[in-house]
Design a protein around this motif. Structure first.
Motif, short mmCIF file in Angstrom:
data_model
loop_
_atom_site.label_atom_id
_atom_site.label_comp_id
_atom_site.label_asym_id
_atom_site.label_seq_id
_atom_site.Cartn_x
_atom_site.Cartn_y
_atom_site.Cartn_z
N SER A 1 0.82 -1.21 0.00
CA SER A 1 0.00 0.00 0.00
C SER A 1 0.86 1.26 0.00
CB SER A 1 -0.89 -0.01 1.24
OG SER A 1 -1.61 1.20 1.34
N ASN A 2 0.35 2.30 -0.67
CA ASN A 2 0.93 3.63 -0.51
C ASN A 2 0.18 4.46 0.53
OD1 ASN A 2 2.99 3.43 -2.51
ND2 ASN A 2 1.39 3.58 -4.07
N TYR A 3 -0.94 3.93 1.03
CA TYR A 3 -1.78 4.66 1.99
C TYR A 3 -1.62 4.15 3.42
CZ TYR A 3 -4.65 6.96 -1.69
OH TYR A 3 -5.11 7.73 -2.73
N PHE A 4 -1.41 2.85 3.58
CA PHE A 4 -1.42 2.24 4.91
C PHE A 4 -0.06 1.62 5.18
CE2 PHE A 4 -5.67 1.98 3.06
CZ PHE A 4 -6.37 2.75 3.98
N SER A 5 0.50 1.89 6.38
CA SER A 5 1.83 1.36 6.68
C SER A 5 1.73 -0.09 7.14
CB SER A 5 2.52 2.24 7.72
OG SER A 5 1.72 2.30 8.86
N SER B 1 7.43 0.39 2.87
CA SER B 1 6.91 0.63 4.22
C SER B 1 5.40 0.41 4.29
CB SER B 1 7.26 2.04 4.70
OG SER B 1 6.58 2.99 3.90
N GLY B 2 4.81 -0.01 3.19
CA GLY B 2 3.35 -0.16 3.14
C GLY B 2 2.85 -1.51 3.63
N ASN C 1 6.25 0.53 -2.47
CA ASN C 1 6.48 1.22 -1.21
C ASN C 1 6.76 0.20 -0.11
OD1 ASN C 1 6.25 2.75 1.14
ND2 ASN C 1 4.66 4.08 0.25
C1 LIG Z 1 4.61 4.91 1.34
O1 LIG Z 1 3.72 4.44 2.35
C2 LIG Z 1 3.63 5.28 3.49
C3 LIG Z 1 2.65 4.61 4.43
O2 LIG Z 1 3.04 3.35 4.70
C4 LIG Z 1 3.14 6.65 3.12
O3 LIG Z 1 3.14 7.47 4.24
C5 LIG Z 1 4.02 7.23 2.03
O4 LIG Z 1 3.48 8.44 1.60
C6 LIG Z 1 4.12 6.27 0.86
N1 LIG Z 1 4.99 6.80 -0.16
C7 LIG Z 1 4.58 7.02 -1.40
C8 LIG Z 1 5.62 7.53 -2.34
O5 LIG Z 1 3.42 6.82 -1.78
#
Ligand SMILES: *[C@@H]1O[C@H](CO)[C@@H](O)[C@H](O)[C@H]1NC(C)=O
Ligand SMILES: *[C@@H]1O[C@H](CO)[C@@H](O)[C@H](O)[C@H]1NC(C)=O
Ligand SMILES: *[C@@H]1O[C@H](CO)[C@@H](O)[C@H](O)[C@H]1NC(C)=O
Ligand SMILES: *[C@@H]1O[C@H](CO)[C@@H](O)[C@H](O)[C@H]1NC(C)=O
Ligand SMILES: *[C@@H]1O[C@H](CO)[C@@H](O)[C@H](O)[C@H]1NC(C)=O
Length: 569
Positions: free
Chosen positions: A417-421, A449-450, A447
């Motif tokens: 996800s790009n929204y949820f860690s 860290s998603g 991502n």
């Molecule tokens: C990657 O994911 C994190 C949440 O896990 C978010 O805060 C961050 O914006 C994301 N990065 C991108 C480039 O979408």
């Protein structure tokens, strides 16, 4: 259901400070046409998502009740207990009241947890209050017009009290939310072979019972039921389901029916209807696998309703039920970036609250491999596109496999996800994958860290489906087949738990990522690459491997082992 807290405000004009940008898009998504400014007097009904009074408290409680080994494990919350965390604080309600009164607005509280308010106002007023430019858009697939804005701001004194203004920058109307490639007419005998890696192989309930050890013995407990959510005017057909049971589960009475539930304009008409395939698939592989489990068919929204609105209406509807289902399955979703961040977050929070009630919320992971809900020749490049709600950490996301020696399907959506860690329950699984599972240079492609998804995978290729009043099955494929199947398995485990006097599984993921996988409840799927269904087979994508991976999760369940792990904890 409307919990009315009508507030009639006097008209007055107080300067209440500036605004803060809340959501903004550069352009409307592909396929939308701009027809110029909305008429200033056109009335808009906007929903305001109110901040809960104790979000951190619900998180802590859910972590405790869903984590094996905790003293409160599986002590799911009542409707009132959930509400005590989610209802807005007095400060939030007072901020809303002063905003309404200063601007001559009436509002209604419109959700069982008291956490949504609705206001109705003309475009000119909304443009002014929220620094918006409401504009008429249509999607090229229809002539229907919608009023949306590319930017919306919050009055400064509502920041921290209002989390979403909807629909404003939402463009999930008309997205092709059903997650499956179209049906293929069956040109061969449906009972030929269960091995879909061969040309003759077709999946039927009998195949799935054999493969996963799913019992045919009827469920016995009426308190645990399963809900299929359906959207965009797709209707289940009793006659087709009856024909399916006759052909593939002759031990189940062919007149077995389901309960119809509707909300926000949903319906379930019978007879010749343009689209029923997805709903029939979902019903046939829940009713046809979860023997004697009571199944609800929840039809949400009208055919052109925004998918985000319909997902929200689903959680609101279920949150208001005193006896909610214990499992729900959804075969709809879309590219994560087609949802607003704030709205996706609120929808995901809605699933979290259902999980805390003891509901296993199960979603198809999507059918576009690493390229979103559906791939197409135009989206084969990077970065990868995650799928929502499959990417929500509070749902269990189900990918697709094929073949008797199961491999991950190329279409099985998965990634990060790009929204949820990354949620706590999967940090070890994800870091193991990141250390060993990525041979190529994937910098900037996804991502890391998603939240990684899916969580599990089951068969999803060449399912025999009865549809359209025919007596010859069609073939359907995709994670839309996998999600109802996995939900049916969970429903049967729940039935056995209730029969043994134990609580149901509820929010599943912490259990799946710990006890279930440690106790051998999954067959690891170690082959396959999710390049997508249409994108070139050689393209960049994730590979299935040993342990969790972002196309087959932990793999497919073994019923007896999963049940044993569930009963022991
Ligand atoms: C990657 O994911 C994190 C949440 O896990 C978010 O805060 C961050 O914006 C994301 N990065 C991108 C480039 O979408
Ligand atoms: C089916 O389930 C109901 C409870 O929902 C139970 O009363 C009934 O006995 C079950 N049928 C069979 C054949 O076990
Ligand atoms: C289903 O059919 C059986 C006979 O096959 C009958 O006994 C039963 O009453 C029927 N149930 C319903 C709900 O119509
Ligand atoms: C991966 O590629 C990017 C540019 O494409 C580069 O900046 C980065 O150093 C590379 N990383 C590795 C580990 O090779
Ligand atoms: C994806 O897999 C399906 C099923 O094996 C196959 O029919 C399809 O051609 C594959 N797509 C690509 C691009 O290889």
């Amino acid at each position: 259901m409307v919990f009315l807290a009508l507030f009639v405000a006097a008209l007055c004009n107080t300067g209440l400070g500036g605004t803060v940008v809340h959501e903004r898009r550069a352009t409307a998504p592909r396929g939308f046409v701009n027809h110029g400014p909305a008429h200033p007097t056109q009335m808009l009904t906007l929903r305001l998502g109110l901040a809960p009074n104790n979000a951190a408290g619900l998180d802590a409680t859910l972590a405790s009740i869903s984590t094996p080994g905790s003293p409160e494990f599986r002590q799911w919350l009542s409707r009132e207990e959930v509400k005590s965390y989610l209802e807005p604080s007095a400060e939030t309600l007072s901020a809303l009241e002063s905003f309404a009164s200063a601007n001559g607005l009436e509002y209604q509280i419109t959700a069982p947890n008291g956490d949504w308010a609705t206001i109705t106002l003309p475009v000119s007023h909304a443009d002014q209050l929220f620094d918006a430019e409401f504009t008429v858009f249509s999607h090229r697939s229809t002539s229907e017009n919608i009023a949306r804005t590319l930017s919306v701001s919050l009055p400064a004194h509502l920041v921290g009290h209002v989390e979403v203004i909807h629909p404003t920058t939402d463009f999930t109307d008309h997205i092709k939310g059903r997650l499956m490639p179209g049906p293929v007419p069956l040109k061969r005998q449906a009972d030929a072979s269960c091995d879909t890696s061969t040309a003759a192989g077709v999946i039927t309930p009998t195949c799935l019972q054999a493969l996963y050890g799913i019992p045919a013995a009827p469920a016995t407990q009426s308190s645990s039921h399963l809900l299929v959510a359906a959207y965009q005017g797709v209707h289940a057909q009793i006659a087709d389901i009856s024909e399916f049971l006759t052909q593939f589960r002759p031990d189940i009475p062919a007149n077995t029916t389901y309960n119809v539930l509707t909300t926000s304009g949903g319906s379930d008409p019978q007879g010749p209807t343009p689209i029923s395939f997805e709903a029939n698939l979902d019903m046939e592989y829940t009713m046809g696998i979860a023997t004697n489990v009571s199944v609800d068919f929840l039809s949400v929204g009208n055919p052109i309703a925004s998918l985000a609105t319909s997902f929200l209406d689903t959680t609101t509807f279920i949150a208001g039920l005193d006896n909610p289902p214990t499992v729900m399955t959804t075969s709809w979703g879309g590219n994560e970036d087609s949802f607003d961040l704030s709205m996706a977050t609120r929808i995901c929070d809605g699933y979290k609250a259902l999980g805390a009630r003891g509901i296993s919320v199960i979603f198809a992971s999507g059918d576009g491999g690493v390229h979103g809900g559906h791939d197409s020749a135009s989206v084969c490049e990077t970065p990868f596109i995650p799928v929502f709600p499959a990417s929500c950490p509070w749902v269990t996301s189900v990918g697709a496999t094929f073949g008797w020696e199961e491999k991950a399907l190329n279409l099985s959506s998965g990634g990060f996800s790009n929204y949820f860690s990354t949620p706590d329950y999967q940090t070890t699984a994800v870091s193991n994958f990141l250390q060993t599972g990525i041979p190529q240079n994937f910098t900037g492609v996804f991502n890391a860290s998603g939240r990684g998804f899916p969580d599990v995978a089951v068969q999803g290729w060449d399912f025999a489906i009865l549809d359209g009043g025919l007596t010859t099955p069609s073939l359907g494929s995709g994670t839309s087949a996998s999600s109802p199947l996995f939900a049916a398995i969970i429903a049967l485990v729940n039935d056995r738990l209730v029969a043994a006097g134990k609580p149901v599984l509820g929010f599943l993921n912490p259990f799946l990522y710990s006890v279930a996988q440690e106790r051998g409840a999954f067959t690891d799927v170690t082959e396959g690459r999710n390049t997508g269904y249409e994108c070139p087979a050689g393209g960049l994508a994730f590979d299935a491997g040993v342990g969790w991976d972002p196309l087959s999760g932990w793999g497919s369940p073994k019923f007896e082992e999963l049940l044993a792990a569930a009963v022991d904890y």
